[in-house]
Design a protein around this motif. Structure first.
Motif, PDB file in Angstrom:
ATOM      1  N   GLY A 143      22.241  87.661  46.145  1.00  0.00           N
ATOM      2  CA  GLY A 143      22.305  86.373  47.735  1.00  0.00           C
ATOM      3  C   GLY A 143      23.504  87.699  48.700  1.00  0.00           C
ATOM      4  N   LYS A 144      23.131  89.032  49.066  1.00  0.00           N
ATOM      5  CA  LYS A 144      23.106  89.161  50.213  1.00  0.00           C
ATOM      6  C   LYS A 144      21.793  89.185  51.365  1.00  0.00           C
ATOM      7  N   ALA A 145      22.407  89.983  52.244  1.00  0.00           N
ATOM      8  CA  ALA A 145      21.431  90.426  53.110  1.00  0.00           C
ATOM      9  C   ALA A 145      21.888  91.802  53.662  1.00  0.00           C
ATOM     10  N   VAL A 177      19.256  86.267  59.476  1.00  0.00           N
ATOM     11  CA  VAL A 177      21.001  84.976  59.997  1.00  0.00           C
ATOM     12  C   VAL A 177      21.964  85.313  58.919  1.00  0.00           C
ATOM     13  N   ASN A 178      21.330  87.179  58.269  1.00  0.00           N
ATOM     14  CA  ASN A 178      23.285  87.484  57.854  1.00  0.00           C
ATOM     15  C   ASN A 178      22.961  86.624  56.096  1.00  0.00           C
ATOM     16  N   SER A 179      22.072  86.200  55.705  1.00  0.00           N
ATOM     17  CA  SER A 179      22.501  84.875  54.814  1.00  0.00           C
ATOM     18  C   SER A 179      21.089  84.484  54.070  1.00  0.00           C
ATOM     19  N   GLY A 180      21.941  84.351  52.412  1.00  0.00           N
ATOM     20  CA  GLY A 180      20.709  83.755  51.413  1.00  0.00           C
ATOM     21  C   GLY A 180      20.226  84.421  50.768  1.00  0.00           C
ATOM     22  N   HIS A 181      19.471  84.436  50.435  1.00  0.00           N
ATOM     23  CA  HIS A 181      18.699  85.110  48.370  1.00  0.00           C
ATOM     24  C   HIS A 181      18.127  86.552  48.489  1.00  0.00           C
ATOM     25  N   SER A 213      15.147  79.860  48.236  1.00  0.00           N
ATOM     26  CA  SER A 213      13.932  78.889  49.415  1.00  0.00           C
ATOM     27  C   SER A 213      13.070  80.185  50.319  1.00  0.00           C
ATOM     28  N   PRO A 214      14.004  81.415  50.512  1.00  0.00           N
ATOM     29  CA  PRO A 214      13.423  82.123  51.438  1.00  0.00           C
ATOM     30  C   PRO A 214      11.720  82.382  50.841  1.00  0.00           C
ATOM     31  N   VAL A 215      11.533  82.491  49.371  1.00  0.00           N
ATOM     32  CA  VAL A 215       9.662  83.030  49.244  1.00  0.00           C
ATOM     33  C   VAL A 215       9.801  81.420  49.179  1.00  0.00           C
ATOM     34  N   ARG A 226      17.920  79.293  57.665  1.00  0.00           N
ATOM     35  CA  ARG A 226      18.845  78.612  57.809  1.00  0.00           C
ATOM     36  C   ARG A 226      19.722  78.656  59.531  1.00  0.00           C
ATOM     37  N   LYS A 227      19.440  78.058  60.047  1.00  0.00           N
ATOM     38  CA  LYS A 227      20.119  77.922  62.087  1.00  0.00           C
ATOM     39  C   LYS A 227      20.196  76.505  61.622  1.00  0.00           C
TER      40      LYS A 227
END
Length: 281
Positions: free
Chosen positions: A259-261, A25-29, A72-74, A94-95
């Motif tokens: 915070g970069k994909a 989603v080209n977004s997240g940490h 949140s990803p982990v 994140r969708k």
């Protein structure tokens, strides 16, 4: 107890999950998430006593509170691979209409998530409330929480830290992800935290340090020592010294991946460094 190799395989797969979620989603940490993969694995695969038959009250089981909700990803990866919800659901990160929002939320009814944690600095207050409730209910299980070191620049934390010791809340283990990096740079450059160990001790906490927070054996040992220190009149803190972006060479030791994909090429490179172990979603 899972063998060390099994746990490390779990960590490697979690890192793959983190990278793939954020890239899709080209977004997240990714940075802090990668740095905490060993901690979450140790907590959910070895240390914490919980049920995957999830209820919000969590009676007679250990409770975990994620304060720095941007990692949140982990959290999602480990929850899924620990049996809280289908691993395939990681594909929805994140969708629109997903239960896996960028920061964990409660109205999505995602098993394993008990507080919404997008605004930093609030998790310890919530965790202390849960811990006191357990005491009132004669519930002997523990409350675990995780906080970013940069997050400790928020004043509410120090009110909570003072409150915990003053009220002898000794059934909580608060871990600080001590990577010394935050979104705008190093914590020393943005707003120095000084001697965190001395500060927590001055506020009346029992403090443990884990020097290698990305060594699964050391993390488990640190958590078990912390658990042994509970019930003795003082709240317990672990200073977990991690590396932001751990496991991906070009993401390590820098705040730039807070915070970069990763691009397609960077993802391929990162996944090569973390080969599939438990099966991708």
């Amino acid at each position: 107890m899972p063998q060390t190799q099994q746990l490390n395989d779990f960590v490697t797969q979690v890192r793959r999950d983190i990278l793939r979620q954020v890239h899709q989603v080209n977004s997240g940490h990714p940075g802090g998430s990668l740095g905490c993969a060993e901690f979450f694995t140790a907590l959910y695969q070895e240390v914490m006593e919980y049920s995957t038959k999830f209820t919000m009250d969590g009676n007679n089981e250990d409770i975990f509170v994620l304060s720095n909700g941007h990692i949140s990803p982990v959290f999602y990866s480990v929850l899924a691979r620990s049996g809280f919800f289908p691993v395939e659901e990681l594909n929805t990160f994140r969708k629109l209409n997903s239960r896996l929002q960028g920061h964990p939320t409660t109205h999505e009814n995602l098993p394993g998530v008990r507080i919404a944690s997008g605004s930093l600095g609030q998790g310890l207050s919530v965790a202390l409330g849960i811990a006191q409730t357990k005491k009132l209910n004669k519930d002997t299980k523990l409350v675990y929480s995780l906080h970013g070191d940069g997050e400790l620049q928020e004043g509410q934390n120090w009110e909570a830290i003072m409150y915990a010791a003053a009220n002898n809340i000794d059934n909580i283990i608060a871990t600080v992800d001590y990577n010394q990096q935050q979104i705008d740079g190093s914590t020393d450059d943005v707003l120095s935290l000084g001697n965190l160990k001395a500060k927590f001790e001055a506020f009346g906490w029992h403090v443990l340090e884990v020097e290698k927070g990305n060594d699964i054996t050391q993390v488990i040992e640190g958590l078990k020592q912390a658990k042994a220190a509970t019930g003795k009149g003082k709240p317990v803190c672990i200073l977990l010294k991690t590396v932001m972006g751990n496991g991906v060479d070009f993401m390590m030791h820098t705040h730039e991946w807070h915070g970069k994909a990763p691009s397609d090429e960077q993802l391929e490179n990162a996944l090569t460094q973390n080969p599939e172990t438990l099966g991708d979603y």
